[in-house]
Write an enzyme that holds these catalytic residues in place. Structure first.
Site, PDB file in Angstrom:
ATOM      1  N   HIS A 126     -34.624 -57.033  -0.477  1.00  0.00           N
ATOM      2  CA  HIS A 126     -34.138 -55.651  -0.609  1.00  0.00           C
ATOM      3  C   HIS A 126     -35.165 -54.764  -1.306  1.00  0.00           C
ATOM      4  CE1 HIS A 126     -29.822 -56.203   0.461  1.00  0.00           C
ATOM      5  NE2 HIS A 126     -30.128 -57.460   0.198  1.00  0.00           N
ATOM      6  N   GLU A 143     -35.288 -51.682  -1.461  1.00  0.00           N
ATOM      7  CA  GLU A 143     -34.639 -50.481  -2.041  1.00  0.00           C
ATOM      8  C   GLU A 143     -34.135 -50.736  -3.455  1.00  0.00           C
ATOM      9  OE1 GLU A 143     -33.307 -52.559  -0.013  1.00  0.00           O
ATOM     10  OE2 GLU A 143     -31.171 -52.796  -0.409  1.00  0.00           O
ATOM     11  N   CYS A 194     -32.246 -57.634   5.189  1.00  0.00           N
ATOM     12  CA  CYS A 194     -31.180 -58.602   4.929  1.00  0.00           C
ATOM     13  C   CYS A 194     -30.147 -58.623   6.065  1.00  0.00           C
ATOM     14  CB  CYS A 194     -30.571 -58.321   3.555  1.00  0.00           C
ATOM     15  SG  CYS A 194     -29.817 -59.790   2.855  1.00  0.00           S
TER      16      CYS A 194
HETATM   17  N1  GLN Z   1     -25.137 -62.642   3.514  1.00  0.00           N
HETATM   18  C1  GLN Z   1     -25.067 -61.417   4.258  1.00  0.00           C
HETATM   19  C2  GLN Z   1     -24.867 -61.696   5.748  1.00  0.00           C
HETATM   20  O1  GLN Z   1     -24.970 -62.778   6.174  1.00  0.00           O
HETATM   21  C3  GLN Z   1     -26.318 -60.588   4.060  1.00  0.00           C
HETATM   22  C4  GLN Z   1     -26.452 -60.189   2.616  1.00  0.00           C
HETATM   23  C5  GLN Z   1     -27.181 -58.912   2.373  1.00  0.00           C
HETATM   24  O2  GLN Z   1     -27.401 -58.098   3.248  1.00  0.00           O
HETATM   25  N2  GLN Z   1     -27.504 -58.671   1.133  1.00  0.00           N
HETATM   26  O3  GLN Z   1     -24.576 -60.806   6.483  1.00  0.00           O
END
Ligand code: GLN
Length: 199
Positions: free
Chosen positions: A176, A178, A83
């Protein structure tokens, strides 16, 4: 080298690092929370967790992590970004444009599912070590991978779009792993680290 002797670092500046540490421990590796660039010298692989990429970028800059992670990558040590971690490792970042380490040749759009679908779970399919496996995926204000470079292998898709990819020693996921009980993705990264460490 056996998997149990591997040491994997989790970047612990902000965000979702504790659950990554638990997931890695369940795979039987030693886990080190990385708060200073010097600690990278102790570990064989690094997880860059989700969180807020803008904040992570600022903290990484402040603590001198950018050259340290570039050096870590240059030494052939595997890195796994989920992410926000993916956003930091990508070549190009949009919405808005933001600097990044550029260690994997993908283009990503931040927060790309819109407000109605900020967080959701979905079933996807991953191809790990040549085997197709169904995978439960949790997306939280997730980015979308909009471009995949020629040297990048797509390892998982959701709705036909790439959500997990690998280029050499760099692994990324928009979701994610995890947050589910399925250890498949962390196990896969542990194997990448193991392979990078054997001659
Ligand atoms: N929206 C976040 C970003 O742009 C990422 C979200 C996340 O890591 N769960 O950094």
């Amino acid at each position: 080298m056996t998997e149990s002797r591997l040491k994997i670092g989790v970047l612990a500046l902000q965000g979702d690092f504790a659950l990554h540490a638990k997931a890695l421990e369940r795979c039987g590796v030693a886990v080190v929370e990385v708060r200073k660039p010097e600690t990278l010298a102790e570990v064989d692989g690094l997880v860059v967790p989700g969180g807020e990429s803008t904040t992570l970028l600022r903290l990484m800059d402040e603590w001198g992590f950018v050259p340290a992670i570039e050096k870590f990558h240059g030494a052939g040590k595997p890195i796994f970004g989920t992410c926000a971690g993916l956003i930091l490792l990508a070549r190009d970042v949009e919405n808005p444009r933001q600097p990044s380490l550029g260690l994997i040749d993908v283009g990503v759009e931040r927060n790309a599912y819109g407000r109605q679908r900020e967080s959701f779970e979905a079933a996807g399919v991953a191809t790990l070590d040549g085997r197709e496996t169904p995978l439960e995926m949790v997306f939280i204000r997730a980015p979308r991978i909009r471009r995949v470079g020629p040297g990048v292998e797509t390892l998982a898709r959701h709705g036909g779009e790439p959500v997990m990819a690998r280029e050499g020693t760099v692994l990324v996921a928009t979701f994610h792993p995890e947050l589910t009980d399925d250890p498949a993705v962390h196990r896969f990264f542990c194997r990448m680290v193991e392979q990078a460490g054997s001659p």
